[in-house]
Design a protein around this motif. Structure first.
Motif, PDB file in Angstrom:
ATOM      1  N   HIS A 177      39.321  41.087  40.650  1.00  0.00           N
ATOM      2  CA  HIS A 177      38.858  41.802  39.130  1.00  0.00           C
ATOM      3  C   HIS A 177      39.193  42.737  38.205  1.00  0.00           C
ATOM      4  O   HIS A 177      38.584  42.383  37.272  1.00  0.00           O
ATOM      5  CB  HIS A 177      37.130  41.595  40.093  1.00  0.00           C
ATOM      6  CG  HIS A 177      36.689  40.673  41.148  1.00  0.00           C
ATOM      7  ND1 HIS A 177      37.187  40.121  42.151  1.00  0.00           N
ATOM      8  CD2 HIS A 177      35.419  40.214  40.474  1.00  0.00           C
ATOM      9  CE1 HIS A 177      36.688  39.151  42.547  1.00  0.00           C
ATOM     10  NE2 HIS A 177      35.839  38.808  41.637  1.00  0.00           N
TER      11      HIS A 177
ATOM     12  N   THR B 145      44.377  39.058  36.729  1.00  0.00           N
ATOM     13  CA  THR B 145      43.979  38.112  37.059  1.00  0.00           C
ATOM     14  C   THR B 145      44.075  36.785  37.363  1.00  0.00           C
ATOM     15  O   THR B 145      43.537  35.988  38.523  1.00  0.00           O
ATOM     16  CB  THR B 145      42.318  37.487  35.766  1.00  0.00           C
ATOM     17  OG1 THR B 145      43.421  37.506  34.843  1.00  0.00           O
ATOM     18  CG2 THR B 145      41.647  38.707  35.436  1.00  0.00           C
TER      19      THR B 145
ATOM     20  N   SER C 185      26.999  34.876  41.272  1.00  0.00           N
ATOM     21  CA  SER C 185      28.220  35.305  41.745  1.00  0.00           C
ATOM     22  C   SER C 185      27.934  37.311  42.619  1.00  0.00           C
ATOM     23  O   SER C 185      27.930  37.458  41.848  1.00  0.00           O
ATOM     24  CB  SER C 185      29.254  34.625  41.302  1.00  0.00           C
ATOM     25  OG  SER C 185      29.649  35.145  40.133  1.00  0.00           O
TER      26      SER C 185
ATOM     27  N   SER D  21      31.368  38.012  41.509  1.00  0.00           N
ATOM     28  CA  SER D  21      31.655  38.450  40.784  1.00  0.00           C
ATOM     29  C   SER D  21      31.146  39.109  39.418  1.00  0.00           C
ATOM     30  O   SER D  21      31.644  39.525  38.567  1.00  0.00           O
ATOM     31  CB  SER D  21      32.929  36.463  40.199  1.00  0.00           C
ATOM     32  OG  SER D  21      34.027  36.896  41.305  1.00  0.00           O
ATOM     33  N   GLU D  22      30.214  38.269  39.171  1.00  0.00           N
ATOM     34  CA  GLU D  22      29.125  38.469  38.112  1.00  0.00           C
ATOM     35  C   GLU D  22      28.731  40.178  38.611  1.00  0.00           C
ATOM     36  O   GLU D  22      28.540  40.941  37.716  1.00  0.00           O
ATOM     37  CB  GLU D  22      28.174  38.258  38.056  1.00  0.00           C
ATOM     38  CG  GLU D  22      27.175  38.145  36.037  1.00  0.00           C
ATOM     39  CD  GLU D  22      25.806  37.272  36.565  1.00  0.00           C
ATOM     40  OE1 GLU D  22      25.567  37.357  36.355  1.00  0.00           O
ATOM     41  OE2 GLU D  22      25.580  35.931  37.755  1.00  0.00           O
TER      42      GLU D  22
END
Length: 307
Positions: free
Chosen positions: A64, A68, A150, A152-153
């Motif tokens: 993150h 990537t 998510s 990740s968001e």
């Protein structure tokens, strides 16, 4: 352009820089001297600290905040290489910060370097535990915000997450004996996110700041686990006690205790060494200066009627 206009454009003013420089020296050395312990000392570098924070964030969450396209084969190499580079920078910044801590005034260069290395070693050893707490924070954000799609968001798009990551790192440095560096990290987080958390504040796991702008959490705050704050919440001091000479007493417990599973909505201001009981909900724009028991539901209308 005629000759007179050209001459006027080319003319250099009389700056008298020597006088200005001399007067600034007079201010620095005599009339307005503010140097720590009276000497010039190496200050920690904000740019270097940002590099450290970027490196530590990448170590904690490599795909993150690092690269990537990491694979299972390359991720440990990336983490190790990044951590090694970050440690070298961090040791020097810790060493510089120790020059501004009273316990270290009499230490020589070798002792300062040794202490900086020890603090850094102890700090690096806490990274797995910090990551474990941060994962609980991420899960709290994901489950606490219906707009989150998510983890990740939450990591990449939530300013509150950035503030909490930086606070977890700063708090460990503060606890291990590098308070000046911890304050600088807190200020970097504040600049980036609009969220101001003193690094000494004790915050339990599964902590979530939603939206976040304008949140202030004071030095002696104690926050339990599973707490959720919204934007513009202040956990501050009601008064600043002073000694007999009128000098403010440092470190006095003057900020709130927020117990587990409390929700505090936008714009609430909670002041003083009061306790917000477990499972309570504090409504938006409430001004609160008295403790409330567990399970309380405090609203602005209720506060108005109580007054």
């Amino acid at each position: 352009m005629n000759t007179k206009i050209r001459q006027a454009a080319d003319a250099q003013p009389e700056w008298d820089l020597k006088t200005v420089i001399d007067e600034l020296r007079e201010s620095r050395e005599l009339s307005h001297k503010i140097r720590h312990q009276g000497n010039i000392r190496e200050l920690p570098s904000r740019a270097a600290l940002i590099e450290v924070l970027d490196g530590l964030s990448a170590v904690l969450f490599p795909t993150h905040y690092g690269k990537t396209k990491l694979s299972d084969e390359s991720i440990d190499y990336f983490v190790g290489n990044t951590l090694h580079a970050t440690i070298g920078i961090l040791i020097e910044q810790v060493r510089r910060s120790l020059l501004f801590t009273s316990d270290n005034f009499t230490l020589g260069d070798a002792s300062l370097q040794h202490k900086a290395m020890q603090i850094t070693r102890d700090f690096i050893a806490t990274l797995p535990a910090i990551r474990a707490v941060l994962v609980s924070d991420l899960q709290a954000a994901f489950h606490g915000d219906p707009a989150a799609t998510s983890i990740s968001e939450v990591l990449l798009c939530y300013r509150g997450t950035t503030a909490v990551i930086y606070h977890r790192l700063a708090h460990e440095l503060y606890r291990l004996g590098s308070p000046f560096l911890a304050r600088m990290i807190a200020d970097i987080a504040h600049s980036l996110t609009g969220i101001d958390i003193h690094p000494a504040a004790q915050i339990g796991d599964s902590f979530f700041i939603d939206h976040g702008t304008g949140v202030v959490i004071g030095e002696t705050c104690i926050i339990g686990r599973g707490v959720r704050l919204y934007q513009a919440v202040t956990l501050g001091a009601k008064r600043f006690p002073a000694d007999e000479n009128g000098v403010l007493i440092k470190g006095h417990a003057r900020h709130p205790i927020v117990e587990d599973d409390v929700v505090i909505y936008a714009g609430a201001t909670i002041l003083g060494r009061i306790t917000i009981g477990k499972g309570s909900t504090i409504g938006g724009n409430v001004w609160l200066t008295q403790s409330v028991p567990a399970g309380s539901n405090v609203s602005q209308a209720q506060m108005c009627s109580d007054n």
